[in-house]
Design an enzyme around this catalytic site. Structure first.
Site, PDB file in Angstrom:
ATOM      1  N   HIS A   2     -33.259  -0.526   1.163  1.00  0.00           N
ATOM      2  CA  HIS A   2     -33.032  -1.490   0.101  1.00  0.00           C
ATOM      3  C   HIS A   2     -34.622  -2.372   0.438  1.00  0.00           C
ATOM      4  O   HIS A   2     -34.816  -2.616   1.806  1.00  0.00           O
ATOM      5  CB  HIS A   2     -32.014  -2.557   0.305  1.00  0.00           C
ATOM      6  CG  HIS A   2     -31.714  -3.465  -0.438  1.00  0.00           C
ATOM      7  ND1 HIS A   2     -32.538  -4.907  -0.754  1.00  0.00           N
ATOM      8  CD2 HIS A   2     -30.837  -3.621  -1.879  1.00  0.00           C
ATOM      9  CE1 HIS A   2     -31.951  -5.448  -1.636  1.00  0.00           C
ATOM     10  NE2 HIS A   2     -31.060  -4.819  -2.490  1.00  0.00           N
TER      11      HIS A   2
ATOM     12  N   ASP B 175     -28.337  -2.263   8.345  1.00  0.00           N
ATOM     13  CA  ASP B 175     -28.296  -2.956   7.317  1.00  0.00           C
ATOM     14  C   ASP B 175     -26.959  -2.705   6.650  1.00  0.00           C
ATOM     15  O   ASP B 175     -26.900  -1.520   6.110  1.00  0.00           O
ATOM     16  CB  ASP B 175     -29.327  -2.733   6.159  1.00  0.00           C
ATOM     17  CG  ASP B 175     -28.971  -3.093   5.002  1.00  0.00           C
ATOM     18  OD1 ASP B 175     -27.792  -3.973   4.370  1.00  0.00           O
ATOM     19  OD2 ASP B 175     -29.882  -3.035   3.818  1.00  0.00           O
TER      20      ASP B 175
ATOM     21  N   GLN C 114     -23.863  -2.448   2.313  1.00  0.00           N
ATOM     22  CA  GLN C 114     -22.900  -1.844   1.669  1.00  0.00           C
ATOM     23  C   GLN C 114     -21.647  -1.042   2.475  1.00  0.00           C
ATOM     24  O   GLN C 114     -20.676  -0.623   2.067  1.00  0.00           O
ATOM     25  CB  GLN C 114     -23.292  -0.670   0.995  1.00  0.00           C
ATOM     26  CG  GLN C 114     -24.447  -1.085   0.026  1.00  0.00           C
ATOM     27  CD  GLN C 114     -23.894  -1.987  -1.183  1.00  0.00           C
ATOM     28  OE1 GLN C 114     -22.754  -1.628  -1.398  1.00  0.00           O
ATOM     29  NE2 GLN C 114     -24.638  -2.794  -2.052  1.00  0.00           N
TER      30      GLN C 114
ATOM     31  N   LYS D 232     -20.571  -9.342  -1.350  1.00  0.00           N
ATOM     32  CA  LYS D 232     -20.086  -7.895  -1.627  1.00  0.00           C
ATOM     33  C   LYS D 232     -18.900  -7.371  -1.305  1.00  0.00           C
ATOM     34  O   LYS D 232     -18.574  -6.307  -1.170  1.00  0.00           O
ATOM     35  CB  LYS D 232     -21.161  -6.979  -1.098  1.00  0.00           C
ATOM     36  CG  LYS D 232     -22.547  -7.383  -1.656  1.00  0.00           C
ATOM     37  CD  LYS D 232     -23.772  -6.545  -1.316  1.00  0.00           C
ATOM     38  CE  LYS D 232     -25.169  -6.751  -1.539  1.00  0.00           C
ATOM     39  NZ  LYS D 232     -25.580  -6.125  -2.885  1.00  0.00           N
TER      40      LYS D 232
ATOM     41  N   CYS E 149     -33.251  -2.081  -6.194  1.00  0.00           N
ATOM     42  CA  CYS E 149     -34.205  -2.667  -5.142  1.00  0.00           C
ATOM     43  C   CYS E 149     -34.395  -1.613  -4.264  1.00  0.00           C
ATOM     44  O   CYS E 149     -34.517  -1.874  -2.891  1.00  0.00           O
ATOM     45  CB  CYS E 149     -33.583  -3.897  -4.527  1.00  0.00           C
ATOM     46  SG  CYS E 149     -33.128  -5.367  -5.465  1.00  0.00           S
TER      47      CYS E 149
HETATM   48  N1  PMP Z   1     -29.332  -4.126   1.585  1.00  0.00           N
HETATM   49  C1  PMP Z   1     -28.256  -3.308   0.944  1.00  0.00           C
HETATM   50  C2  PMP Z   1     -28.253  -1.724   1.246  1.00  0.00           C
HETATM   51  C3  PMP Z   1     -28.003  -3.871  -0.230  1.00  0.00           C
HETATM   52  O1  PMP Z   1     -27.025  -3.244  -1.369  1.00  0.00           O
HETATM   53  C4  PMP Z   1     -28.239  -5.314  -0.749  1.00  0.00           C
HETATM   54  C5  PMP Z   1     -27.857  -5.584  -1.926  1.00  0.00           C
HETATM   55  N2  PMP Z   1     -28.055  -5.021  -3.005  1.00  0.00           N
HETATM   56  C6  PMP Z   1     -28.767  -5.841   0.392  1.00  0.00           C
HETATM   57  C7  PMP Z   1     -29.407  -5.331   1.382  1.00  0.00           C
HETATM   58  C8  PMP Z   1     -29.355  -7.191   0.068  1.00  0.00           C
HETATM   59  O2  PMP Z   1     -28.263  -8.184   0.218  1.00  0.00           O
HETATM   60  P1  PMP Z   1     -28.510  -9.719  -0.370  1.00  0.00           P
HETATM   61  O3  PMP Z   1     -28.945  -9.774  -1.678  1.00  0.00           O
HETATM   62  O4  PMP Z   1     -26.948 -10.312  -0.379  1.00  0.00           O
HETATM   63  O5  PMP Z   1     -29.182 -10.354   0.492  1.00  0.00           O
END
Ligand code: PMP
Length: 417
Positions: free
Chosen positions: A124, A201, A204, A227, A367
């Protein structure tokens, strides 16, 4: 799908009772953010109605109560990820801020010119851009491990990149696009053998799989409350015991100091050293209710439920004409974020038609532009499942997709005539 009592769970989510575009709302954008159960909403309202006060300062009753409730959630977070010590849990705003905290507070002191940071092509943007900024500040080099055609991480490519100059390997636990669950313990062993640290990270994975940071073997683990049934505005950074103590502060201000003198200051104990200013007290406390909710369901049951619905989704999508799934088929190594393309139909058009059936799915690059380029697509559609989704939701999605395919096939046939 008997692992969870889904009908009962659905009852706990007020938002799911509404109609969207004249249809029952089917919410399948859980990888972006999940809905909130009544218990979390009530915790938030109750906090403001009965407890609201600033924490760690006052000695009046409300301040003590708010502090106790806020600090109790740190313990619940530690329990959720199998961490031994709640002092290793830092509250941030989200996964993105947790990763930026590490890039600044650890990276600035430990990464120098010519040093290497190893990422993967399935990251991401929040696990890419903070490292690009660090690399620019320090003259460090970023390396990207490849993704195989089947949507799994290419471990040989990763192994070839991790070496003497590697300071950090930072990888996603579960891909928000492919659903792939990466073998973090193996990656951590590989990195540690070269003296590098490992950031995972977990945005998910924390909501969807049972976790134990010791077994994962990572040094940092980052995720977001929103999430996993919690409110927006709360993230977590966990660090291996002893590590936070070695790091400089990220942000300076109130709450994070011990003594302030004109010539300089000393820092509060961890984790408070990393929580400058008034934190998001109310949302952290409501996040506690989300963690309680997941604990009552049991993360094993959550995982089994999602395996079942993801397997059914993959099977049903595979049977639709012109649909390609991006990511592994085997639900043993993947979670419930299912990305797909439909031949000849732009993902935004698919999403728009599906939305007219009350079904919320996502279209875009998620993203993850490096991954889109690797897959050779500008964007995909993504359906992502959670505890309140059932077979009926899946059937509605499939019916809506069938309609989208029909509309576009007819339209292009007419254009051709
Ligand atoms: N890493 C992953 C794998 C994600 O799916 C997301 C959110 N889509 C993020 C990081 C970023 O999370 P946040 O927008 O809550 O900072």
């Amino acid at each position: 799908m008997a692992h969870l009592d889904v009908a009962r769970i659905q009852h706990d989510f007020p938002i799911l009772k509404q109609e969207v575009n004249g249809r029952r709302l089917v919410y399948l954008d859980n990888a972006a953010t999940t809905q909130k159960p009544r218990q979390v909403i009530d915790a938030l309202v109750q906090y403001y109605e009965t407890t609201n006060a600033n924490i760690h300062r006052g000695i009046h009753t409300l301040a003590v109560r708010a502090t106790d409730q806020y600090e109790a959630v740190r313990g619940k977070v530690a329990a959720h990820i199998g961490a031994a010590n709640s002092a290793d849990v830092v509250f941030t705003r989200n996964t993105t801020e947790s990763i930026n905290l590490v890039a600044r507070a650890w990276g600035d002191a430990n990464v120098g010119e010519g040093d290497e940071i190893v990422l993967s092509l399935m990251e991401h943007h929040s696990n890419i851009v903070p490292w690009q900024l660090l690399a620019r500040r320090k003259g460090a080099v970023l390396r990207y491990a490849d993704v195989r055609d089947d949507g799994t991480l290419d471990l040989d490519s990763l192994r070839a990149l991790v070496g003497r100059r590697t300071r950090l390997v930072s990888v996603v636990h579960m891909s928000n696009v492919l659903g792939t669950i990466n073998p973090v313990a193996e990656i951590a062993a590989m990195a540690h053998a070269q003296g590098a640290l490992v950031l995972v990270d977990g945005a998910q994975s924390a909501p969807h799989v049972p976790l134990d940071v010791d077994t994962l073997g990572c040094d940092f683990f980052a995720f977001s409350a929103h999430k996993m049934l919690g409110p927006t505005g709360v993230g977590v950074l966990w660090a291996k015991p002893g590590l936070l103590e070695t790091m400089d502060p990220f942000l300076g201000g109130g709450e994070m100091i011990s003594v302030v003198k004109p010539e300089g200051s000393t820092w509060a104990q961890v984790p408070h050293k990393f929580e400058a200013g008034t934190p998001n007290i109310a949302d952290v406390i409501a996040f506690g209710a989300a963690l309680d909710y997941l604990r009552h369901l049991g993360m094993e049951a959550v995982r089994e439920h999602e395996k079942a619905i993801t397997a059914a989704a993959i099977e049903a999508l595979t049977r639709l004409p012109g649909v390609t799934i991006h990511g592994p088929r085997n639900v043993g190594i993947r979670g419930g974020a299912v990305s797909f393309s439909v031949d000849g139909i732009h993902p935004h058009d698919v999403s728009t038609i599906v939305d007219s059936y009350g079904v919320a799915i996502r279209a875009g690059h998620h993203c993850a532009q490096l991954l889109m380029r690797r897959l050779g697509v500008p964007a995909t559609n993504r359906a992502s499942f959670y505890i309140y989704n059932d077979e009926r939701d899946l059937q509605t999605l499939i019916e809506a997709l069938r309609q989208a395919i029909k509309v576009f096939t007819h339209d292009s046939a007419r254009t051709a005539v």
